[in-house]
Write a protein that holds these residues in place. Structure first.
Motif, PDB file in Angstrom:
ATOM      1  N   ILE A  57       0.844  -1.191   0.000  1.00  0.00           N
ATOM      2  CA  ILE A  57       0.000   0.000   0.000  1.00  0.00           C
ATOM      3  C   ILE A  57       0.878   1.240   0.000  1.00  0.00           C
ATOM      4  O   ILE A  57       2.024   1.208   0.451  1.00  0.00           O
ATOM      5  N   ASN A  58       0.309   2.325  -0.514  1.00  0.00           N
ATOM      6  CA  ASN A  58       1.028   3.600  -0.546  1.00  0.00           C
ATOM      7  C   ASN A  58       0.007   4.728  -0.456  1.00  0.00           C
ATOM      8  O   ASN A  58      -0.909   4.818  -1.279  1.00  0.00           O
TER       9      ASN A  58
ATOM     10  N   CYS B 296      -1.206   8.431  -0.909  1.00  0.00           N
ATOM     11  CA  CYS B 296      -0.921   9.605  -1.742  1.00  0.00           C
ATOM     12  C   CYS B 296      -1.851  10.739  -1.332  1.00  0.00           C
ATOM     13  O   CYS B 296      -3.050  10.526  -1.155  1.00  0.00           O
TER      14      CYS B 296
ATOM     15  N   ALA C 248      -5.635   9.446  -1.035  1.00  0.00           N
ATOM     16  CA  ALA C 248      -6.061   8.121  -1.481  1.00  0.00           C
ATOM     17  C   ALA C 248      -5.018   7.088  -1.085  1.00  0.00           C
ATOM     18  O   ALA C 248      -3.838   7.395  -0.918  1.00  0.00           O
ATOM     19  N   LEU C 249      -5.479   5.859  -0.931  1.00  0.00           N
ATOM     20  CA  LEU C 249      -4.598   4.744  -0.604  1.00  0.00           C
ATOM     21  C   LEU C 249      -4.482   3.847  -1.827  1.00  0.00           C
ATOM     22  O   LEU C 249      -5.466   3.253  -2.279  1.00  0.00           O
ATOM     23  N   GLN C 250      -3.274   3.769  -2.388  1.00  0.00           N
ATOM     24  CA  GLN C 250      -3.022   2.896  -3.525  1.00  0.00           C
ATOM     25  C   GLN C 250      -2.756   1.490  -3.003  1.00  0.00           C
ATOM     26  O   GLN C 250      -1.846   1.276  -2.216  1.00  0.00           O
ATOM     27  N   VAL C 251      -3.558   0.535  -3.453  1.00  0.00           N
ATOM     28  CA  VAL C 251      -3.469  -0.842  -2.964  1.00  0.00           C
ATOM     29  C   VAL C 251      -3.072  -1.767  -4.109  1.00  0.00           C
ATOM     30  O   VAL C 251      -3.654  -1.709  -5.200  1.00  0.00           O
ATOM     31  N   LEU C 252      -2.094  -2.613  -3.861  1.00  0.00           N
ATOM     32  CA  LEU C 252      -1.677  -3.641  -4.813  1.00  0.00           C
ATOM     33  C   LEU C 252      -1.588  -4.971  -4.075  1.00  0.00           C
ATOM     34  O   LEU C 252      -0.870  -5.090  -3.085  1.00  0.00           O
TER      35      LEU C 252
ATOM     36  N   SER D  73      -5.303  -4.111  -8.349  1.00  0.00           N
ATOM     37  CA  SER D  73      -4.766  -2.779  -8.098  1.00  0.00           C
ATOM     38  C   SER D  73      -5.916  -1.779  -8.101  1.00  0.00           C
ATOM     39  O   SER D  73      -6.717  -1.751  -9.058  1.00  0.00           O
ATOM     40  N   LEU D  74      -6.014  -0.988  -7.042  1.00  0.00           N
ATOM     41  CA  LEU D  74      -7.082   0.002  -6.944  1.00  0.00           C
ATOM     42  C   LEU D  74      -6.698   1.079  -5.945  1.00  0.00           C
ATOM     43  O   LEU D  74      -5.720   0.934  -5.212  1.00  0.00           O
ATOM     44  N   ALA D  75      -7.488   2.161  -5.936  1.00  0.00           N
ATOM     45  CA  ALA D  75      -7.266   3.288  -5.025  1.00  0.00           C
ATOM     46  C   ALA D  75      -8.496   3.476  -4.148  1.00  0.00           C
ATOM     47  O   ALA D  75      -9.631   3.455  -4.637  1.00  0.00           O
TER      48      ALA D  75
ATOM     49  N   CYS E 175     -13.541  -7.132  -6.216  1.00  0.00           N
ATOM     50  CA  CYS E 175     -12.322  -6.821  -6.961  1.00  0.00           C
ATOM     51  C   CYS E 175     -12.273  -7.564  -8.298  1.00  0.00           C
ATOM     52  O   CYS E 175     -12.688  -8.724  -8.397  1.00  0.00           O
TER      53      CYS E 175
END
Length: 243
Positions: free
Chosen positions: A181-182, A184, A190-194, A203-205, A219
């Motif tokens: 996760i990252n 931004c 927002a949380l970028q999820v992989l 992969s989604l935000a 998903c």
């Protein structure tokens, strides 16, 4: 050396701040690690003696039965917390709290500075394989059954902001290394999820800072492609970790 007789389940760095071993304790600058055992949570000063533990708390995943049942959007199966074992931990960006997950779906949030439990709740119907800090007031949890949730910790009872279903959990199932996760802040928080496992990935935000729950998300798992743009079939790729 301080843990040579105990197994280490997980560990994470702690931001400098007040509290046991913190940067402002006795005017010294410390570098801390949270070390998670099966039934104990420890804060270690990496610059101190090899046997020094700045603070240590026994873990208890117990909680009121009604609170445990009502706080889970992903299953109402209640398992006795006595047998729960810790699986993952994370620390808030400011080092104020530490969240710990169990193999029975529980989450315990501990105030690092005061050494007290803030809250304990049931997050998933299956075991939690990964808990990560999304912001100062939010955590992201992933369960072994392929479900995940973004939780807001403000208020008396943590509430799920968004629930995900259908994450790729092929083979032996999801692990913490399969989740990245990252956070931004621009253009909107927002949380970028992989999440990647086997031959597929998601992969989604997710929006951060929301207090109103969002609708559950099913998903869409995507296949990997090779350099020629061809889909890589199952059996030809097995993703073990992502960053």
């Amino acid at each position: 050396r301080a843990f040579e007789k105990r197994s280490i389940v997980d560990l994470c760095p702690v931001a400098l701040g007040y509290g046991p071993g913190g940067a402002f304790e006795a005017g010294r600058c410390a570098r801390q690690l949270v070390v998670l055992g099966e039934r104990v949570l420890s804060v270690v000063d990496a610059r101190g003696p090899p046997t020094l533990t700045a603070a240590e708390w026994p873990l208890s995943f117990s909680g009121d039965r009604e609170v445990v049942e009502s706080s889970s959007p992903l299953g109402e199966r209640v398992v006795s917390p006595v047998n729960a074992r810790a699986t993952s931990c994370c620390c808030s960006p400011d080092g104020a709290w530490v969240a710990t997950a169990s193999d029975q779906g529980h989450i315990v949030v501990t105030d690092r500075r005061a050494g007290r439990y803030r809250t304990s709740f049931r997050a998933h119907g299956a075991g939690v394989v990964c808990v990560k800090a999304a912001s100062r007031h939010e955590i992201f949890t992933v369960a072994s059954d392929g479900s995940a949730a973004l939780w807001r910790l403000t208020g008396s009872i943590p509430k799920p902001v968004c629930v995900l279903r259908g994450l790729p959990n092929y083979g032996s199932g999801l692990r913490s290394s399969n989740v990245s996760i990252n956070a931004c802040m621009k253009p909107k928080p927002a949380l970028q999820v992989l999440v990647a496992r086997g031959h597929k990935a998601v992969s989604l935000a997710l929006p951060l800072g929301k207090s109103t729950p969002l609708n559950p998300i099913d998903c869409s798992r995507r296949l990997f492609v090779d350099v020629h743009g061809q889909r890589i079939p199952r059996g030809h790729l097995n993703v073990e970790a992502c960053a």
